[in-house]
Design a protein around this motif. Structure first.
Motif, PDB file in Angstrom:
ATOM      1  N   GLN A 462       4.330  17.916  -0.192  1.00 18.70           N
ATOM      2  CA  GLN A 462       5.244  17.959  -1.314  1.00 18.70           C
ATOM      3  C   GLN A 462       4.795  17.079  -2.465  1.00 18.70           C
ATOM      4  O   GLN A 462       5.489  16.983  -3.465  1.00 18.70           O
ATOM      5  CB  GLN A 462       6.642  17.540  -0.859  1.00 18.70           C
ATOM      6  CG  GLN A 462       7.245  18.484   0.155  1.00 18.70           C
ATOM      7  CD  GLN A 462       8.623  18.054   0.570  1.00 18.70           C
ATOM      8  OE1 GLN A 462       9.115  17.043   0.104  1.00 18.70           O
ATOM      9  NE2 GLN A 462       9.248  18.815   1.448  1.00 18.70           N
ATOM     10  N   THR A 463       3.655  16.399  -2.359  1.00 16.39           N
ATOM     11  CA  THR A 463       3.158  15.573  -3.433  1.00 16.39           C
ATOM     12  C   THR A 463       2.333  16.420  -4.379  1.00 16.39           C
ATOM     13  O   THR A 463       1.896  17.514  -4.066  1.00 16.39           O
ATOM     14  CB  THR A 463       2.310  14.427  -2.860  1.00 16.39           C
ATOM     15  OG1 THR A 463       1.221  14.984  -2.091  1.00 16.39           O
ATOM     16  CG2 THR A 463       3.144  13.541  -1.959  1.00 16.39           C
ATOM     17  N   VAL A 464       2.111  15.862  -5.582  1.00 16.63           N
ATOM     18  CA  VAL A 464       1.276  16.532  -6.572  1.00 16.63           C
ATOM     19  C   VAL A 464      -0.184  16.328  -6.204  1.00 16.63           C
ATOM     20  O   VAL A 464      -0.596  15.238  -5.793  1.00 16.63           O
ATOM     21  CB  VAL A 464       1.579  15.975  -7.975  1.00 16.63           C
ATOM     22  CG1 VAL A 464       0.692  16.628  -9.012  1.00 16.63           C
ATOM     23  CG2 VAL A 464       3.036  16.195  -8.316  1.00 16.63           C
ATOM     24  N   SER A 465      -0.972  17.354  -6.345  1.00 17.67           N
ATOM     25  CA  SER A 465      -2.381  17.283  -5.969  1.00 17.67           C
ATOM     26  C   SER A 465      -3.124  16.368  -6.935  1.00 17.67           C
ATOM     27  O   SER A 465      -3.022  16.508  -8.158  1.00 17.67           O
ATOM     28  CB  SER A 465      -2.999  18.686  -5.992  1.00 17.67           C
ATOM     29  OG  SER A 465      -4.379  18.631  -5.731  1.00 17.67           O
ATOM     30  N   GLU A 466      -3.885  15.436  -6.384  1.00 17.43           N
ATOM     31  CA  GLU A 466      -4.653  14.523  -7.213  1.00 17.43           C
ATOM     32  C   GLU A 466      -5.842  15.205  -7.867  1.00 17.43           C
ATOM     33  O   GLU A 466      -6.306  14.771  -8.924  1.00 17.43           O
ATOM     34  CB  GLU A 466      -5.142  13.352  -6.361  1.00 17.43           C
ATOM     35  CG  GLU A 466      -6.032  13.768  -5.188  1.00 17.43           C
ATOM     36  CD  GLU A 466      -6.468  12.590  -4.347  1.00 17.43           C
ATOM     37  OE1 GLU A 466      -6.069  11.445  -4.692  1.00 17.43           O
ATOM     38  OE2 GLU A 466      -7.210  12.795  -3.363  1.00 17.43           O
ATOM     39  N   SER A 467      -6.304  16.294  -7.292  1.00 18.48           N
ATOM     40  CA  SER A 467      -7.444  17.019  -7.850  1.00 18.48           C
ATOM     41  C   SER A 467      -7.024  18.205  -8.703  1.00 18.48           C
ATOM     42  O   SER A 467      -7.886  18.897  -9.242  1.00 18.48           O
ATOM     43  CB  SER A 467      -8.353  17.509  -6.718  1.00 18.48           C
ATOM     44  OG  SER A 467      -7.666  18.417  -5.877  1.00 18.48           O
ATOM     45  N   GLY A 468      -5.712  18.458  -8.813  1.00 21.10           N
ATOM     46  CA  GLY A 468      -5.258  19.605  -9.587  1.00 21.10           C
ATOM     47  C   GLY A 468      -5.482  20.927  -8.888  1.00 21.10           C
ATOM     48  O   GLY A 468      -5.378  21.980  -9.518  1.00 21.10           O
ATOM     49  N   ARG A 469      -5.764  20.914  -7.592  1.00 18.34           N
ATOM     50  CA  ARG A 469      -6.047  22.117  -6.824  1.00 18.34           C
ATOM     51  C   ARG A 469      -4.993  22.297  -5.733  1.00 18.34           C
ATOM     52  O   ARG A 469      -4.570  21.319  -5.118  1.00 18.34           O
ATOM     53  CB  ARG A 469      -7.433  22.037  -6.175  1.00 18.34           C
ATOM     54  CG  ARG A 469      -8.589  21.945  -7.173  1.00 18.34           C
ATOM     55  CD  ARG A 469      -9.853  21.468  -6.461  1.00 18.34           C
ATOM     56  NE  ARG A 469     -11.043  21.540  -7.289  1.00 18.34           N
ATOM     57  CZ  ARG A 469     -11.400  20.609  -8.165  1.00 18.34           C
ATOM     58  NH1 ARG A 469     -10.652  19.522  -8.327  1.00 18.34           N
ATOM     59  NH2 ARG A 469     -12.508  20.739  -8.889  1.00 18.34           N
ATOM     60  N   TYR A 470      -4.617  23.545  -5.508  1.00 15.54           N
ATOM     61  CA  TYR A 470      -3.669  23.904  -4.452  1.00 15.54           C
ATOM     62  C   TYR A 470      -4.266  25.052  -3.656  1.00 15.54           C
ATOM     63  O   TYR A 470      -4.717  26.042  -4.237  1.00 15.54           O
ATOM     64  CB  TYR A 470      -2.320  24.294  -5.046  1.00 15.54           C
ATOM     65  CG  TYR A 470      -1.677  23.181  -5.835  1.00 15.54           C
ATOM     66  CD1 TYR A 470      -0.869  22.237  -5.213  1.00 15.54           C
ATOM     67  CD2 TYR A 470      -1.905  23.053  -7.198  1.00 15.54           C
ATOM     68  CE1 TYR A 470      -0.295  21.204  -5.932  1.00 15.54           C
ATOM     69  CE2 TYR A 470      -1.340  22.017  -7.930  1.00 15.54           C
ATOM     70  CZ  TYR A 470      -0.538  21.102  -7.289  1.00 15.54           C
ATOM     71  OH  TYR A 470       0.022  20.073  -8.004  1.00 15.54           O
ATOM     72  N   GLU A 471      -4.275  24.904  -2.343  1.00 20.99           N
ATOM     73  CA  GLU A 471      -5.001  25.827  -1.464  1.00 20.99           C
ATOM     74  C   GLU A 471      -4.028  26.653  -0.640  1.00 20.99           C
ATOM     75  O   GLU A 471      -3.055  26.136  -0.080  1.00 20.99           O
ATOM     76  CB  GLU A 471      -5.922  25.036  -0.536  1.00 20.99           C
ATOM     77  CG  GLU A 471      -6.746  25.916   0.399  1.00 20.99           C
ATOM     78  CD  GLU A 471      -7.599  25.098   1.335  1.00 20.99           C
ATOM     79  OE1 GLU A 471      -8.447  25.694   2.041  1.00 20.99           O
ATOM     80  OE2 GLU A 471      -7.418  23.872   1.380  1.00 20.99           O
ATOM     81  N   CYS A 472      -4.302  27.946  -0.581  1.00 18.71           N
ATOM     82  CA  CYS A 472      -3.569  28.833   0.308  1.00 18.71           C
ATOM     83  C   CYS A 472      -4.138  28.678   1.712  1.00 18.71           C
ATOM     84  O   CYS A 472      -5.349  28.792   1.920  1.00 18.71           O
ATOM     85  CB  CYS A 472      -3.678  30.283  -0.173  1.00 18.71           C
ATOM     86  SG  CYS A 472      -2.928  31.497   0.937  1.00 18.71           S
ATOM     87  N   GLU A 473      -3.270  28.445   2.678  1.00 17.36           N
ATOM     88  CA  GLU A 473      -3.730  28.217   4.044  1.00 17.36           C
ATOM     89  C   GLU A 473      -4.249  29.486   4.700  1.00 17.36           C
ATOM     90  O   GLU A 473      -4.964  29.407   5.694  1.00 17.36           O
ATOM     91  CB  GLU A 473      -2.588  27.638   4.881  1.00 17.36           C
ATOM     92  CG  GLU A 473      -2.071  26.291   4.387  1.00 17.36           C
ATOM     93  CD  GLU A 473      -0.970  25.737   5.258  1.00 17.36           C
ATOM     94  OE1 GLU A 473      -0.639  26.420   6.242  1.00 17.36           O
ATOM     95  OE2 GLU A 473      -0.445  24.657   4.962  1.00 17.36           O
ATOM     96  N   THR A 474      -3.908  30.636   4.157  1.00 21.06           N
ATOM     97  CA  THR A 474      -4.337  31.894   4.769  1.00 21.06           C
ATOM     98  C   THR A 474      -5.732  32.300   4.313  1.00 21.06           C
ATOM     99  O   THR A 474      -6.612  32.563   5.135  1.00 21.06           O
ATOM    100  CB  THR A 474      -3.336  33.010   4.444  1.00 21.06           C
ATOM    101  OG1 THR A 474      -2.026  32.600   4.867  1.00 21.06           O
ATOM    102  CG2 THR A 474      -3.718  34.301   5.147  1.00 21.06           C
TER     103      THR A 474
END
Length: 531
Positions: A462-474
């Motif tokens: 639930q935190t903001v990504s420090e690298s600006g990236r968000y990954e889909c687990e699928t």
């Protein structure tokens, strides 16, 4: 005498009068227990929440606050649950004099009307095959603002007409609930029966016993949700507890803190409610329960000359023909006025489907994860192709990783596990892949950290990504925060997962085509050998 009224002093000078007024004001303040703050003169030191970065600017803080706001909207409970996608909701609005208060700008009344218009649009965007009705409370009576229908334009036009009227009188909660129950009494059992009450007063002028009305709502399987604007009222809490026996009352009764919180509480009701097991068992025992729901999918027609529609009796050239009786209606979704058949489009049914299987929340990507050799090629967002922030020098420095793993002479060094990331950011296969570029003790610690409990993992996601990236687990693709919000709120699908499905389909078609060609060549060879 009222405290604000002062006695008249004849023959007194202006200085004496001013001194007398100041003394009286100070005395009244002391008697009331200190200075009174009306909420507008209170100083909010918002600048204390802003911290400067290493470069002396607040750009990083502003970007972080914006990402937190965007990320907060997408972090929802994605557990697949049984939900009622065909909803029947009655919106009850308080139109009494209590709505003239200006603690919510510009006023409670105008802000409520504006938020109700936004709620109607969002409600039909998320629930296209549902229906909604609007009821108002004023002068101790319940007035019908808009009838139960599935056309959002009718509801919005009726809400805009309320701007020309002023709130007056006292609300009658019992009369409004009785009218809402009568409107929801004939709703089919396969849909939900809900009431959303926007209550700004602290009292209710009822003609009879309101507890009898609450009992009737419970017997009719009608659930209620209350949003207060002043304070928590005991009768509203009793109403919520009795009509929602299987849920937490705090989930269905809240008091708005400010304008932003007020909008969040209203928009939260756009998502279909959960269907509890006991409620489903009660509905299963209902005599008028329908095992199948008949719907019609009409086609669009355009007449050369205007003809009357069956819904409004207005001359129109375009419309939709009912699949059963061929009556013309103006818009969809709706119920045929002639044969009472539910008329929808296939897109409406598809838009309601994503509530049953919501898109899972994407996890944040740390700098260590983004700097791994297997992920360095993902320098842009997979969806919008926007470039990601550059990796900081400390995340790719081999010396730092070498000092963490051991001394320069290859001697082992004790590692503090609290200084390493506690969130598993990749699977065991990726651990084995990155183990070749990292010391063995660091890789071992990472593999052990993959057994963290799900509660801690969910909290860190639930935190903001420090690298600006968000990954889909699928699918494992990286996305930016804007695409994260767009995919979870609008599209409700992952572009990376959809592209994989298309590749699999194309691959199967190519393999099938190659198999057909190979079979044809084998047949030709067999025929040639026989000849």
């Amino acid at each position: 005498m009222v405290e604000s009224d002062e006695e008249y002093t004849p023959g007194a000078s202006d200085d004496d009068v001013e001194a007398h007024q100041v003394t009286a004001s100070a005395t009244s303040r002391i008697r009331r227990g200190g200075p009174v703050d009306d909420g507008f003169n209170t100083i909010r030191r918002t600048w204390e929440d802003v911290e400067e970065g290493e470069d002396g600017t607040i750009t990083g803080t502003i970007d972080s606050l914006l990402q937190q706001g965007k990320r907060k909207r997408t972090l929802k409970d994605t557990t697949p649950l049984q939900r009622g996608i065909i909803r029947h909701l009655l919106l009850i609005i308080d139109l009494s004099t209590a709505m003239l208060e200006k603690d919510l700008r510009p006023s409670r009344y105008l802000l409520t009307i504006r938020y109700c218009q936004d709620f109607v649009n969002e409600f039909f965007e998320q629930n296209p095959i549902s229906q909604i009705g609007i009821i108002g409370m004023r002068d101790g009576l319940a007035i019908r603002v808009s009838d139960m229908s599935g056309n959002p334009s009718d509801h919005i036009s009726n809400l805009q007409a309320l701007r020309k009227e002023d709130p007056k009188g006292q609300p009658s909660l019992q009369n409004a609930l009785d009218m809402a129950r009568a409107a929801l009494f004939h709703a089919p059992s396969h849909g939900t029966r809900e009431i959303l009450l926007l209550f700004g007063s602290l009292l209710s002028s009822d003609p009879g016993d309101i507890h009898t009305t609450i009992t009737s709502l419970v017997n009719s399987h009608i659930t209620t949700t209350v949003i207060g604007l002043s304070a928590q009222v005991a009768i509203c809490l009793t109403l919520v507890k009795r009509t929602n026996p299987h849920s937490n009352p705090q989930k269905h009764y809240n008091v708005a803190l400010d304008e932003v919180n007020y909008r969040e509480l209203i928009m939260r009701l756009a998502t279909p409610p959960e269907s509890h097991s006991q409620q489903a068992a009660t509905a299963a025992n209902d005599s008028n329960k329908s095992s199948l729901l008949m719907m019609g999918f009409p086609s669009r027609v355009t007449d050369p000359k205007p003809s009357l529609c069956a819904c409004h009796s207005r001359p129109t050239t375009g419309g939709y023909l009912c699949s059963r009786c061929f009556s013309k209606v103006c818009s969809l979704p709706t119920t045929c006025p002639a044969c009472s058949l539910t008329l929808i489009l296939s897109t409406h049914l598809a838009r309601s489907y994503h509530h049953l299987f919501p898109l899972r929340n994407w996890r944040t990507v740390s700098w260590m994860r983004a700097a791994s050799p297997s992920q360095t090629h993902k320098a842009i967002c997979f969806s919008c192709q926007a470039p990601f922030p550059f990796l900081p020098p400390t995340s790719t420095n081999p010396a730092s990783r070498h000092s963490a793993g051991g001394g320069p002479n290859g001697t082992s060094k004790q590692i503090d596990i609290t200084q390493l990331p506690t969130k598993p950011t990749f699977s065991d296969a990726r651990n084995a892949e990155s183990a070749s570029t990292e010391p063995s003790d660091v890789a071992l610690l990472r593999s052990k950290q993959g057994t963290n409990p799900p509660r801690q993992r969910r909290h860190e996601d639930q935190t903001v990504s420090e690298s600006g990236r968000y990954e889909c687990e699928t699918c494992g693709q990286f996305f930016c925060v804007d695409c994260d919000v767009f995919c979870h709120e609008i599209v409700h699908n992952c572009p990376g997962c959809l592209s994989r499905v298309e590749e699999m389909i194309l691959g199967d078609e190519e393999n099938g085509r190659d198999g057909v060609v190979a079979m044809a060549l084998d047949d030709r060879a067999t025929n040639g050998e026989e000849g």
